[in-house]
Motif scaffolding. Sequence first.
Motif, mmCIF file in Angstrom:
data_model
loop_
_atom_site.group_PDB
_atom_site.id
_atom_site.type_symbol
_atom_site.label_atom_id
_atom_site.label_comp_id
_atom_site.label_asym_id
_atom_site.label_seq_id
_atom_site.Cartn_x
_atom_site.Cartn_y
_atom_site.Cartn_z
ATOM 1 N N LEU A 237 -25.648 -7.031 48.021
ATOM 2 C CA LEU A 237 -25.293 -8.230 47.259
ATOM 3 C C LEU A 237 -25.167 -7.916 45.765
ATOM 4 O O LEU A 237 -24.213 -8.356 45.109
ATOM 5 N N SER A 238 -26.100 -7.147 45.220
ATOM 6 C CA SER A 238 -26.063 -6.804 43.797
ATOM 7 C C SER A 238 -24.831 -5.971 43.471
ATOM 8 O O SER A 238 -24.140 -6.224 42.473
ATOM 9 N N LEU A 239 -24.547 -4.976 44.301
ATOM 10 C CA LEU A 239 -23.360 -4.148 44.080
ATOM 11 C C LEU A 239 -22.077 -4.970 44.207
ATOM 12 O O LEU A 239 -21.101 -4.741 43.484
ATOM 13 N N GLY A 240 -22.080 -5.948 45.115
ATOM 14 C CA GLY A 240 -20.911 -6.804 45.271
ATOM 15 C C GLY A 240 -20.647 -7.637 44.026
ATOM 16 O O GLY A 240 -19.496 -7.757 43.563
ATOM 17 N N VAL A 241 -21.698 -8.222 43.471
ATOM 18 C CA VAL A 241 -21.557 -9.024 42.246
ATOM 19 C C VAL A 241 -21.043 -8.168 41.097
ATOM 20 O O VAL A 241 -20.143 -8.566 40.342
ATOM 21 N N LEU A 242 -21.597 -6.971 40.943
ATOM 22 C CA LEU A 242 -21.183 -6.081 39.860
ATOM 23 C C LEU A 242 -19.739 -5.619 40.041
ATOM 24 O O LEU A 242 -19.001 -5.467 39.059
ATOM 25 N N THR A 243 -19.340 -5.400 41.285
ATOM 26 C CA THR A 243 -17.953 -4.977 41.545
ATOM 27 C C THR A 243 -16.967 -6.070 41.160
ATOM 28 O O THR A 243 -15.935 -5.809 40.531
ATOM 29 N N VAL A 244 -17.276 -7.310 41.529
ATOM 30 C CA VAL A 244 -16.403 -8.437 41.173
ATOM 31 C C VAL A 244 -16.320 -8.579 39.655
ATOM 32 O O VAL A 244 -15.235 -8.804 39.089
ATOM 33 N N ALA A 245 -17.455 -8.438 38.979
ATOM 34 C CA ALA A 245 -17.465 -8.548 37.518
ATOM 35 C C ALA A 245 -16.640 -7.442 36.865
ATOM 36 O O ALA A 245 -16.069 -7.632 35.784
ATOM 37 N N ALA A 246 -16.566 -6.276 37.518
ATOM 38 C CA ALA A 246 -15.870 -5.128 36.926
ATOM 39 C C ALA A 246 -14.356 -5.189 37.110
ATOM 40 O O ALA A 246 -13.625 -4.487 36.407
ATOM 41 N N LEU A 247 -13.853 -6.006 38.035
ATOM 42 C CA LEU A 247 -12.420 -6.009 38.370
ATOM 43 C C LEU A 247 -11.496 -6.247 37.167
ATOM 44 O O LEU A 247 -10.461 -5.579 37.042
ATOM 45 N N PRO A 248 -11.803 -7.186 36.247
ATOM 46 C CA PRO A 248 -10.887 -7.385 35.106
ATOM 47 C C PRO A 248 -10.725 -6.144 34.232
ATOM 48 O O PRO A 248 -9.746 -6.041 33.488
ATOM 49 N N ALA A 249 -11.642 -5.200 34.318
ATOM 50 C CA ALA A 249 -11.543 -3.986 33.499
ATOM 51 C C ALA A 249 -10.308 -3.168 33.843
ATOM 52 O O ALA A 249 -9.869 -2.337 33.040
ATOM 53 N N LEU A 250 -9.713 -3.400 35.004
ATOM 54 C CA LEU A 250 -8.485 -2.692 35.376
ATOM 55 C C LEU A 250 -7.326 -3.057 34.448
ATOM 56 O O LEU A 250 -6.337 -2.332 34.364
ATOM 57 N N ASP A 251 -7.468 -4.192 33.744
ATOM 58 C CA ASP A 251 -6.421 -4.666 32.828
ATOM 59 C C ASP A 251 -6.760 -4.344 31.373
ATOM 60 O O ASP A 251 -6.164 -4.904 30.453
#
Length: 721
Positions: free
Chosen positions: A368-382
């Motif tokens: 769950l923690s890794l999932g939350v952090l992954t979602v938060a990191a997605l905008p960094a692709l832009d």
Amino acid sequence: MATLLYRLGRFSFRRRRTMGLLWVVVLALFGVGAATLSGPTSDAFSIPGTESSRALTVLAEKFGSGSDGASAKVVFAVDGDTKLTGAAQKAAIEKAVAAIRSAPQVTAVADPFTAKTISADAQTAYATVSYSVDATAVTDAARTGLLAAGRTAESAGIQVEFSGEMLATSSGGHSSEGVGIAIAALVLVMTFGALVAAGLPLLTALIGVGLGMAGIQIATGFFDLSSSTSALATMLGLAVGIDYALFIVSRYRHELAQGRSGEEAAGRAVGTAGSAVVFAGLTVIIALAALSVTGIPFLTAMGLAAAGTVAIAVVITLTLTPALLGFAGRKVLAKKDRAAMRPPTGKMAFGERWARIVLKNRVAALVLSLGVLTVAALPALDLHLALPDDSTAAPDTTQRKAYDLLAEGFGAGFNGPLIVVAENTTSSSAAAAQKTISGLDDVVMVTAPTMNKAGDTALLTVIPKSGATDQATQDLVTAIRDLTVPGADLAVTGTTAINIDVTQKITKALVPYLAIVVGLAFILLMLVFRSILVPLKATLGFLVSVAATFGAVVFVFQQGHLAGLIGVSSTGPIISLMPIFLIGILFGLAMDYEVFLVTRTREEYVHGAAPNDAVISGMKHGARVVTAAALIMMSVFAGFILADDTIIKTLGFALAFGVAVDAFLVRMTIVPAVLSLFGKAAWWLPTWLNKFLPNIDVEGEGLTKNLANTPQEKELVGSAA
């Protein structure tokens, strides 16, 4: 190390008056030095060895250095059917230009009607003002005189705005710091339940910041430092200064509650928690000092200045804090606990409850923690990087208004002209270069070449169609540099080209910088924990935290989501300095929590606890203090979101968010879950490596054994039995 720090803690406690006087003298000497040796700051960005920097050197050599003085633009604008060429408007502008010529330190003013700097629709014009001194030497009287003289044209219904580096005034950010300190004080009072205990970390942190600021002021007399250097050092100095003292005071209270004398409690607090402070501080210092490997002078200076402030915070924590504890005595305990000789036993502590929940559901907690952090990191692709200019200034500032008016009247590229230097050339070859560049995409115009007196170097100004931070402008710079013009060696410089070079240099430096910081910290953590998996887990956890933080920064400051909630009035590319600073600072702070939490876990494991019991015990003793420390850091950093400076505002948000996710999701959720999954393997170290690595005894095992046989300790144990 623990034994040495134990002795230092006892000495500082016992000789508290001498220690206090010593720090007063040091503070006074730094204050005198700051008052007598300080120099100006500079926000100029350049990198020796880049094409733009070399071209500037050529300009100075071939055309002279007469352009070293500051300059400003006074922008005049009207709307509707009104034209600046109208009789009343023209007279008002000419009157304003005449008044500006009489302002202090002004050497020349280019009248917009003479210089033909009027837009095609005759609704926007600008006058260029030249000064006899550089931007850092422009006086307040000269600045005020410019504003007053230019605004005389407002009487004719003309909007008057100003731009130029000399207009920038440093915002002290004292309100931002005050908000952070106030929240930190509240957290400390809630944590300790005693005003004296809450006040000590604040006092030592403020002294450390004062010394750091004085040291930076002294350094400005010898080195070129950015105006953001002091704000960065203040931000870090307050955060780590409060946190480090918090750990010492917390351990001191624990030792007092065990029934030990004040001097013994101070010695043990510095010997145990102080060891963690030393290594936590070293990780921050390594991360900041390693900025020097980028080869960027201003970045190196900022990193070293901030590292120096952190080093001061560590020294003050280990020496002044136990001395102040000596003055405070048992007043650091809450009134209800002062008469008690042992900590009260009652309901299960929050840290222990949380640890048991995480360990019971360790796989779910990890996923769950890794999932939350992954979602938060997605905008960094832009993520899009650039250095700030007036386009990112607050909309209500005159610099931003001037930028928008010039862009509207003359085109977006007007605010980001490119300076092309043609070396080893002739007038005919320079004219050929002008024609070739004019044929490139994204070019509005190229001025006729200006030859130097020797006739071997030409200067051309290129106005792009796109703005200074647009990708199209970066592509244009690359296209000009790739051109081959017979009889002319072309180089591109100017503010826009310099900023592009700085951004590219910083981006290229990220990978080697990250490798050095993570590599050195991995070795340091291996020394602290005598394990391979724990340092590996710590560094991987940091990478997840920083990715999530990048995503949050892009989400707010670049994409504009929720920007209004934190007072972000304009969005755009992320400042190119941000990634490398964020990696350095956040890595150091993340390792703080790793060291403070896992050191206590290892201490319990070394003393015979089972792996899961060691994790629970470590969280039981460390979670409350680490939570308070994280809340304090978040408060201090979040306070800087109120600052006007774009770099400081973005960095404050990024660090506040980064600390939140790293402390609560990574260190207090993922770390105990992973340690539980690893079990004894978490503390495995090859035999040959165990013999090779020096034993620095951070957890104080050797100190505990040495003190166990003292008469005082035997008496304490006997009374407990």
